[in-house]
Write a protein that holds these residues in place. Structure first.
Motif, PDB file in Angstrom:
ATOM      1  N   LEU A 203       0.814  -1.206   0.000  1.00 29.35           N
ATOM      2  CA  LEU A 203       0.000   0.000   0.000  1.00 29.35           C
ATOM      3  C   LEU A 203       0.852   1.262   0.000  1.00 29.35           C
ATOM      4  CD1 LEU A 203      -2.660  -1.071   2.667  1.00 29.35           C
ATOM      5  CD2 LEU A 203      -2.916  -1.101   0.178  1.00 29.35           C
ATOM      6  N   LEU A 204       2.113   1.125   0.414  1.00 29.34           N
ATOM      7  CA  LEU A 204       2.989   2.286   0.574  1.00 29.34           C
ATOM      8  C   LEU A 204       4.173   2.254  -0.379  1.00 29.34           C
ATOM      9  CD1 LEU A 204       3.020   2.132   4.474  1.00 29.34           C
ATOM     10  CD2 LEU A 204       1.727   3.759   3.084  1.00 29.34           C
ATOM     11  N   ALA A 205       4.251   1.219  -1.206  1.00 33.06           N
ATOM     12  CA  ALA A 205       5.440   0.990  -2.026  1.00 33.06           C
ATOM     13  C   ALA A 205       5.717   2.128  -3.000  1.00 33.06           C
ATOM     14  CB  ALA A 205       5.298  -0.328  -2.778  1.00 33.06           C
ATOM     15  N   GLU A 206       4.688   2.741  -3.560  1.00 32.60           N
ATOM     16  CA  GLU A 206       4.923   3.767  -4.582  1.00 32.60           C
ATOM     17  C   GLU A 206       5.570   5.016  -3.999  1.00 32.60           C
ATOM     18  OE1 GLU A 206       0.573   6.010  -4.693  1.00 32.60           O
ATOM     19  OE2 GLU A 206       1.071   4.530  -6.241  1.00 32.60           O
ATOM     20  N   VAL A 207       5.472   5.182  -2.681  1.00 31.76           N
ATOM     21  CA  VAL A 207       6.102   6.340  -2.042  1.00 31.76           C
ATOM     22  C   VAL A 207       7.621   6.196  -2.030  1.00 31.76           C
ATOM     23  CG1 VAL A 207       6.217   7.722   0.077  1.00 31.76           C
ATOM     24  CG2 VAL A 207       4.069   6.603  -0.574  1.00 31.76           C
ATOM     25  N   ARG A 208       8.087   4.946  -1.985  1.00 34.98           N
ATOM     26  CA  ARG A 208       9.523   4.674  -1.899  1.00 34.98           C
ATOM     27  C   ARG A 208       9.871   3.565  -2.893  1.00 34.98           C
ATOM     28  NH1 ARG A 208      14.422   6.851  -0.409  1.00 34.98           N
ATOM     29  NH2 ARG A 208      15.765   5.280   0.563  1.00 34.98           N
ATOM     30  N   PRO A 209       9.921   3.892  -4.194  1.00 27.90           N
ATOM     31  CA  PRO A 209      10.123   2.872  -5.225  1.00 27.90           C
ATOM     32  C   PRO A 209      11.417   2.075  -5.069  1.00 27.90           C
ATOM     33  CG  PRO A 209       9.424   4.950  -6.198  1.00 27.90           C
ATOM     34  CD  PRO A 209       9.741   5.225  -4.769  1.00 27.90           C
ATOM     35  N   SER A 210      12.421   2.654  -4.431  1.00 25.66           N
ATOM     36  CA  SER A 210      13.698   1.957  -4.287  1.00 25.66           C
ATOM     37  C   SER A 210      13.688   0.932  -3.154  1.00 25.66           C
ATOM     38  CB  SER A 210      14.821   2.971  -4.035  1.00 25.66           C
ATOM     39  OG  SER A 210      14.605   3.678  -2.829  1.00 25.66           O
ATOM     40  N   ALA A 211      12.668   0.950  -2.313  1.00 23.71           N
ATOM     41  CA  ALA A 211      12.625   0.038  -1.173  1.00 23.71           C
ATOM     42  C   ALA A 211      12.270  -1.382  -1.612  1.00 23.71           C
ATOM     43  CB  ALA A 211      11.610   0.527  -0.144  1.00 23.71           C
ATOM     44  N   LYS A 212      12.861  -2.340  -0.939  1.00 20.04           N
ATOM     45  CA  LYS A 212      12.483  -3.738  -1.140  1.00 20.04           C
ATOM     46  C   LYS A 212      11.149  -3.971  -0.448  1.00 20.04           C
ATOM     47  CE  LYS A 212      14.155  -8.471  -0.434  1.00 20.04           C
ATOM     48  NZ  LYS A 212      15.262  -9.314   0.119  1.00 20.04           N
ATOM     49  N   VAL A 213      10.196  -4.543  -1.167  1.00 19.62           N
ATOM     50  CA  VAL A 213       8.853  -4.770  -0.613  1.00 19.62           C
ATOM     51  C   VAL A 213       8.679  -6.256  -0.307  1.00 19.62           C
ATOM     52  CG1 VAL A 213       6.372  -4.624  -1.054  1.00 19.62           C
ATOM     53  CG2 VAL A 213       7.915  -2.811  -1.855  1.00 19.62           C
ATOM     54  N   ILE A 214       8.380  -6.556   0.956  1.00 15.29           N
ATOM     55  CA  ILE A 214       8.197  -7.941   1.410  1.00 15.29           C
ATOM     56  C   ILE A 214       6.790  -8.034   2.003  1.00 15.29           C
ATOM     57  CG2 ILE A 214       9.083  -9.798   2.867  1.00 15.29           C
ATOM     58  CD1 ILE A 214      11.768  -8.259   2.910  1.00 15.29           C
ATOM     59  N   GLY A 215       5.848  -8.547   1.234  1.00 15.43           N
ATOM     60  CA  GLY A 215       4.441  -8.544   1.640  1.00 15.43           C
ATOM     61  C   GLY A 215       4.053  -9.738   2.492  1.00 15.43           C
ATOM     62  N   ILE A 216       4.838 -10.047   3.492  1.00 16.91           N
ATOM     63  CA  ILE A 216       4.586 -11.224   4.326  1.00 16.91           C
ATOM     64  C   ILE A 216       3.440 -10.948   5.292  1.00 16.91           C
ATOM     65  CG2 ILE A 216       6.224 -10.565   6.138  1.00 16.91           C
ATOM     66  CD1 ILE A 216       7.111 -13.538   6.173  1.00 16.91           C
ATOM     67  N   ASP A 217       2.651 -11.994   5.596  1.00 21.36           N
ATOM     68  CA  ASP A 217       1.480 -11.815   6.467  1.00 21.36           C
ATOM     69  C   ASP A 217       1.623 -12.520   7.808  1.00 21.36           C
ATOM     70  OD1 ASP A 217       1.167 -14.479   5.812  1.00 21.36           O
ATOM     71  OD2 ASP A 217      -0.832 -14.260   4.944  1.00 21.36           O
ATOM     72  N   HIS A 218       2.867 -12.869   8.195  1.00 19.19           N
ATOM     73  CA  HIS A 218       3.109 -13.484   9.503  1.00 19.19           C
ATOM     74  C   HIS A 218       4.542 -13.193   9.920  1.00 19.19           C
ATOM     75  CE1 HIS A 218       4.372 -16.483   6.502  1.00 19.19           C
ATOM     76  NE2 HIS A 218       5.370 -16.694   7.334  1.00 19.19           N
ATOM     77  N   THR A 219       4.812 -13.325  11.200  1.00 16.17           N
ATOM     78  CA  THR A 219       6.162 -13.121  11.687  1.00 16.17           C
ATOM     79  C   THR A 219       6.932 -14.443  11.676  1.00 16.17           C
ATOM     80  OG1 THR A 219       5.722 -13.623  14.020  1.00 16.17           O
ATOM     81  CG2 THR A 219       5.261 -11.375  13.278  1.00 16.17           C
ATOM     82  N   ASP A 220       8.237 -14.335  11.801  1.00 20.44           N
ATOM     83  CA  ASP A 220       9.091 -15.498  12.024  1.00 20.44           C
ATOM     84  C   ASP A 220       9.192 -15.691  13.530  1.00 20.44           C
ATOM     85  OD1 ASP A 220      11.130 -17.321  12.386  1.00 20.44           O
ATOM     86  OD2 ASP A 220      12.512 -16.375  10.990  1.00 20.44           O
ATOM     87  N   PRO A 221       8.742 -16.825  14.077  1.00 24.25           N
ATOM     88  CA  PRO A 221       8.787 -16.993  15.533  1.00 24.25           C
ATOM     89  C   PRO A 221      10.208 -16.959  16.086  1.00 24.25           C
ATOM     90  CG  PRO A 221       8.232 -19.066  14.461  1.00 24.25           C
ATOM     91  CD  PRO A 221       8.166 -18.006  13.412  1.00 24.25           C
ATOM     92  N   ALA A 222      11.203 -17.294  15.251  1.00 26.26           N
ATOM     93  CA  ALA A 222      12.591 -17.180  15.711  1.00 26.26           C
ATOM     94  C   ALA A 222      12.960 -15.723  15.963  1.00 26.26           C
ATOM     95  CB  ALA A 222      13.531 -17.808  14.693  1.00 26.26           C
ATOM     96  N   ALA A 223      12.389 -14.807  15.169  1.00 30.72           N
ATOM     97  CA  ALA A 223      12.616 -13.378  15.396  1.00 30.72           C
ATOM     98  C   ALA A 223      11.949 -12.932  16.694  1.00 30.72           C
ATOM     99  CB  ALA A 223      12.077 -12.573  14.216  1.00 30.72           C
ATOM    100  N   VAL A 224      10.771 -13.466  16.972  1.00 34.42           N
ATOM    101  CA  VAL A 224      10.096 -13.178  18.238  1.00 34.42           C
ATOM    102  C   VAL A 224      10.970 -13.638  19.401  1.00 34.42           C
ATOM    103  CG1 VAL A 224       8.038 -13.622  19.643  1.00 34.42           C
ATOM    104  CG2 VAL A 224       7.828 -13.384  17.155  1.00 34.42           C
ATOM    105  N   ALA A 225      11.555 -14.823  19.272  1.00 39.14           N
ATOM    106  CA  ALA A 225      12.424 -15.358  20.321  1.00 39.14           C
ATOM    107  C   ALA A 225      13.652 -14.482  20.521  1.00 39.14           C
ATOM    108  CB  ALA A 225      12.840 -16.789  19.980  1.00 39.14           C
ATOM    109  N   ALA A 226      14.227 -13.988  19.422  1.00 36.91           N
ATOM    110  CA  ALA A 226      15.426 -13.161  19.522  1.00 36.91           C
ATOM    111  C   ALA A 226      15.153 -11.875  20.292  1.00 36.91           C
ATOM    112  CB  ALA A 226      15.960 -12.848  18.127  1.00 36.91           C
ATOM    113  N   VAL A 227      14.015 -11.251  20.003  1.00 33.74           N
ATOM    114  CA  VAL A 227      13.652 -10.029  20.731  1.00 33.74           C
ATOM    115  C   VAL A 227      13.384 -10.358  22.197  1.00 33.74           C
ATOM    116  CG1 VAL A 227      12.002  -8.135  20.912  1.00 33.74           C
ATOM    117  CG2 VAL A 227      12.704  -8.951  18.657  1.00 33.74           C
ATOM    118  N   ALA A 228      12.659 -11.440  22.452  1.00 36.42           N
ATOM    119  CA  ALA A 228      12.312 -11.811  23.822  1.00 36.42           C
ATOM    120  C   ALA A 228      13.546 -12.136  24.649  1.00 36.42           C
ATOM    121  CB  ALA A 228      11.357 -13.002  23.815  1.00 36.42           C
TER     122      ALA A 228
END
Length: 223
Positions: free
Chosen positions: A171-196
Motif C-alpha cells: 500500500l505504501l510501495a509507490e512512495v519509496r520505489p527503491s525500497a524492497k517490498v516484502i508482503g509477508i502476512d506473519h512473523t518469524d517466531p525465531a525473530a520473536v524469540a530473539a527479541v524476547a
C-alpha cells in the motif's frame, strides 16, 4: 519468578516463542540464538485449537523439555484481537506453570527484526489505515501507530526505508520505489524469540492501537 537460567547449563538461554497475532499459528524454540525447531502454519482462524498441539510438536522436535525453558516470548499486537489473546493466554499460563518470565514482543518489531538498514513494518489495518513502525538497524525510530494511508505515506517519505515489510507494504510501495517490498502476512517466531531473549522481562500486555470492532452488550468494548 526466576529471571535467570533454570536449565542445567548456566549461561544458556532457551526461549519458546509463539505468535498468533496475524495470519499464522507459529512457534519456535531458540537456544542461544540457534533455532532448534520452528513451525509456521498459515491460518486466519483456529489458533486457539492449534497452538498447544503445535507447541508440543515443536518442543518434541527440538528435543527440549518444558522445564528447560528460560522464558516465553509472545507477540502482543497489533493484529487480530482474538488471535493475540490466544497467544497471550497461552504464554501467561505457561509462564505461571513453569515459573519463568513471559516477554511481550510487538508484531511490527518481529516483522522488522530479520532485516537490516532502515525498515518500516506496516500491516493493513483496513478502513484506509495501516499499523506502522520504523526501525534503523533493529532500533525503533518511531512508536507503533495506526495511521491513515496519507499520513503513513508521509511517514514513509520521511523515514526513507530500504525495506517495507508486512501486509501493508504494498500500500505504501509507490512512495519509496527503491525500497524492497516484502508482503509477508506473519512473523518469524525465531525473530520473536530473539527479541524476547534480549528484552528485560516484564508482564506482556496486549498492544491495542485501535478500538476493537466488536462490542459487548451496552456498547462496551471487550477487555
Amino acid at each position: 519468578m526466576s529471571e535467570g537460567f533454570p536449565n542445567d547449563r548456566p549461561g544458556v538461554m532457551i526461549v519458546l516463542a509463539v505468535d498468533t497475532c496475524l495470519f499464522a499459528c507459529s512457534a519456535a524454540v531458540v537456544e542461544d540464538g540457534v533455532t532448534r525447531a520452528s513451525r509456521i502454519e498459515p491460518m486466519s482462524r483456529g489458533h486457539q485449537e492449534r497452538l498447544a498441539p503445535l507447541v508440543a510438536e515443536v518442543m518434541a522436535q527440538a528435543g527440549i523439555a518444558f522445564d528447560s525453558l528460560d522464558r516465553v516470548g509472545v507477540t502482543v499486537g497489533p493484529g487480530s484481537f482474538t488471535g493475540l489473546r490466544v497467544g497471550l493466554a497461552f504464554a501467561k499460563g505457561l509462564s505461571a506453570a513453569l515459573d519463568i518470565p513471559a516477554v511481550g514482543v510487538g508484531s511490527l518489531e518481529a516483522l522488522a527484526r530479520p532485516h537490516q538498514g532502515r525498515v518500516i513494518a506496516a500491516l493493513d489495518a483496513k478502513r484506509g489505515q495501516v499499523y506502522l513502525q520504523g526501525f534503523a538497524d533493529g532500533v525503533a525510530v518511531s512508536a507503533p501507530d495506526v495511521l491513515a494511508l496519507e499520513t503513513a505515506a508521509a511517514r514513509v517519505a520521511e523515514l526513507a526505508p530500504d525495506v517495507l515489510v508486512g501486509t501493508g507494504a504494498a500500500l505504501l510501495a509507490e512512495v519509496r520505489p527503491s525500497a524492497k517490498v516484502i508482503g509477508i502476512d506473519h512473523t518469524d517466531p525465531a525473530a520473536v524469540a530473539a527479541v524476547a531473549a534480549a528484552r528485560p522481562p516484564s508482564p506482556p500486555r496486549p498492544l491495542y492501537l485501535r478500538a476493537p470492532d466488536a462490542k459487548l452488550p451496552g456498547g462496551r468494548d471487550p477487555s
